[in-house]
Design an enzyme around this catalytic site. Structure first.
Site, PDB file in Angstrom:
ATOM      1  N   ASN A   6      26.817   3.251  33.294  1.00 47.50           N
ATOM      2  CA  ASN A   6      27.771   4.360  33.332  1.00 47.50           C
ATOM      3  C   ASN A   6      26.956   5.623  33.592  1.00 47.50           C
ATOM      4  O   ASN A   6      26.305   6.138  32.690  1.00 47.50           O
ATOM      5  CB  ASN A   6      28.511   4.438  31.987  1.00 47.50           C
ATOM      6  N   HIS A  96      36.878   5.780  27.720  1.00 46.87           N
ATOM      7  CA  HIS A  96      35.556   6.124  27.199  1.00 46.87           C
ATOM      8  C   HIS A  96      35.708   7.208  26.125  1.00 46.87           C
ATOM      9  O   HIS A  96      36.554   8.094  26.248  1.00 46.87           O
ATOM     10  CB  HIS A  96      34.648   6.608  28.333  1.00 46.87           C
ATOM     11  N   GLU A  98      34.114   9.761  25.533  1.00 53.26           N
ATOM     12  CA  GLU A  98      33.999  11.146  26.004  1.00 53.26           C
ATOM     13  C   GLU A  98      35.318  11.634  26.601  1.00 53.26           C
ATOM     14  O   GLU A  98      35.633  12.829  26.529  1.00 53.26           O
ATOM     15  CB  GLU A  98      32.830  11.257  27.003  1.00 53.26           C
ATOM     16  N   GLY A 174      24.457   8.332  23.336  1.00 52.61           N
ATOM     17  CA  GLY A 174      23.632   9.471  23.719  1.00 52.61           C
ATOM     18  C   GLY A 174      22.796  10.041  22.587  1.00 52.61           C
ATOM     19  O   GLY A 174      22.221  11.111  22.722  1.00 52.61           O
TER      20      GLY A 174
HETATM   21  P1  PGA Z   1      24.225   5.926  26.228  1.00 53.81           P
HETATM   22  O1  PGA Z   1      25.752   5.934  26.752  1.00 53.81           O
HETATM   23  O2  PGA Z   1      23.616   4.616  26.665  1.00 53.81           O
HETATM   24  O3  PGA Z   1      23.584   7.099  26.894  1.00 53.81           O
HETATM   25  O4  PGA Z   1      24.273   6.054  24.743  1.00 53.81           O
HETATM   26  C1  PGA Z   1      26.536   4.777  26.684  1.00 53.81           C
HETATM   27  C2  PGA Z   1      27.940   5.066  27.139  1.00 53.81           C
HETATM   28  O5  PGA Z   1      28.484   6.130  26.787  1.00 53.81           O
HETATM   29  O6  PGA Z   1      28.561   4.266  27.860  1.00 53.81           O
END
Ligand code: PGA
Length: 258
Positions: A6, A96, A98, A174
């Site tokens: 992603n 997601h 976010e 993240g």
């Molecule tokens: P990350 O993100 O590997 O940077 O923690 C994963 C995601 O949000 O799909």
């Protein structure tokens, strides 16, 4: 195993194309080593076509990061499922965290998007996962169950190829702090049980359940070796071909031992 990247809102067009080319070259150079691994990358909308072209001779599937629930219309800035299929997408991330967090996306909207994806032959990668507060208060399981109920209600799944579910604890995304293998397995088992009730044991057993949230080459083996972890949805570590394919290497090792 499915190893999916992603890219979120990262890379410009030359950078995205170069990343796709590096991934395709790395897979080609590995010969049969990745033969049992499925790959997907989800670049930003504006790079889909270029990345699709760069991946044309590779086994990497093309996915988008979101989709609108309608086929077309006056929805400024949105992108429809027919647009995605017309540039070669086979997958699309829906729900997601976010999107839920920054755009107040609800389970009902995630459901509309997942059903729309299926209507157009796209495989929805449905994301679920609890916040730190929800985990601290002992509600991780009930939150994930409610998200699945909301997101998957009425989504037609005739075979395990029609759906991917990603368990992504919000506190692990993240942050560099992944879930422990046991935490991941516990929630993946919850997802698997939910899918069994919804679609039957045979389909549920084969729907890929991805773990997401700070998966890196150094922690991937422990996460992927869990019985109900069938791959990863990888954010920051998918932005370099070396780390993305490094995770795939761990998947190969784990898969042969599983
Ligand atoms: P990350 O993100 O590997 O940077 O923690 C994963 C995601 O949000 O799909």
């Amino acid at each position: 195993m499915l190893i999916a990247g992603n890219w979120k809102m990262n890379t410009d067009l030359p950078g995205g194309r170069a990343l796709a080319e590096d991934i395709a070259e790395g897979i080609a150079a590995a010969g049969d080593r990745f033969a049992e691994i499925d790959f997907a990358v989800c670049p930003p909308f504006v790079h889909l076509q270029a990345v699709g072209e760069a991946l044309a001779d590779s086994p990497v599937a093309l996915g988008a990061q979101d989709v609108h629930a309608e086929d077309e219309g006056a929805f400024t800035s949105d992108v429809s499922a027919p647009m995605l299929t017309s540039v070669g997408c086979s997958h699309v991330i829906v729900g997601h965290s976010e999107r839920r967090q920054y755009y107040d996306e609800t389970d009902a909207q995630v459901n509309d998007k997942a059903r729309q994806a299926r209507r157009h032959g796209l495989v929805p990668i449905v994301c679920v996962g609890e916040t730190l507060e929800q985990r601290r208060t002992g509600n991780a399981e009930s939150v994930v169950r409610a998200q699945l109920e909301g997101a998957l209600d009425g989504v037609p799944v005739a075979s395990a190829d029609d759906l991917v579910v990603a368990y992504e604890p919000v506190w692990a995304i993240g942050t560099g702090e992944s879930a422990t293998p046991t935490q991941a397995q516990d929630l993946h088992a919850v997802v698997r049980a939910d899918l069994s009730e919804r679609y039957g044991d045979a389909i549920a057993a084969d729907v890929p359940l991805l773990y997401g949230g700070s998966m890196k080459p150094h922690n991937a083996a422990d996460l992927l070796s869990q019985p109900d972890v069938d791959g990863g949805l990888i954010g920051s570590a998918s932005l370099e071909a070396d780390s993305f394919l490094g995770i795939a290497e761990r998947a190969v090792e784990v898969q042969s031992a599983k």
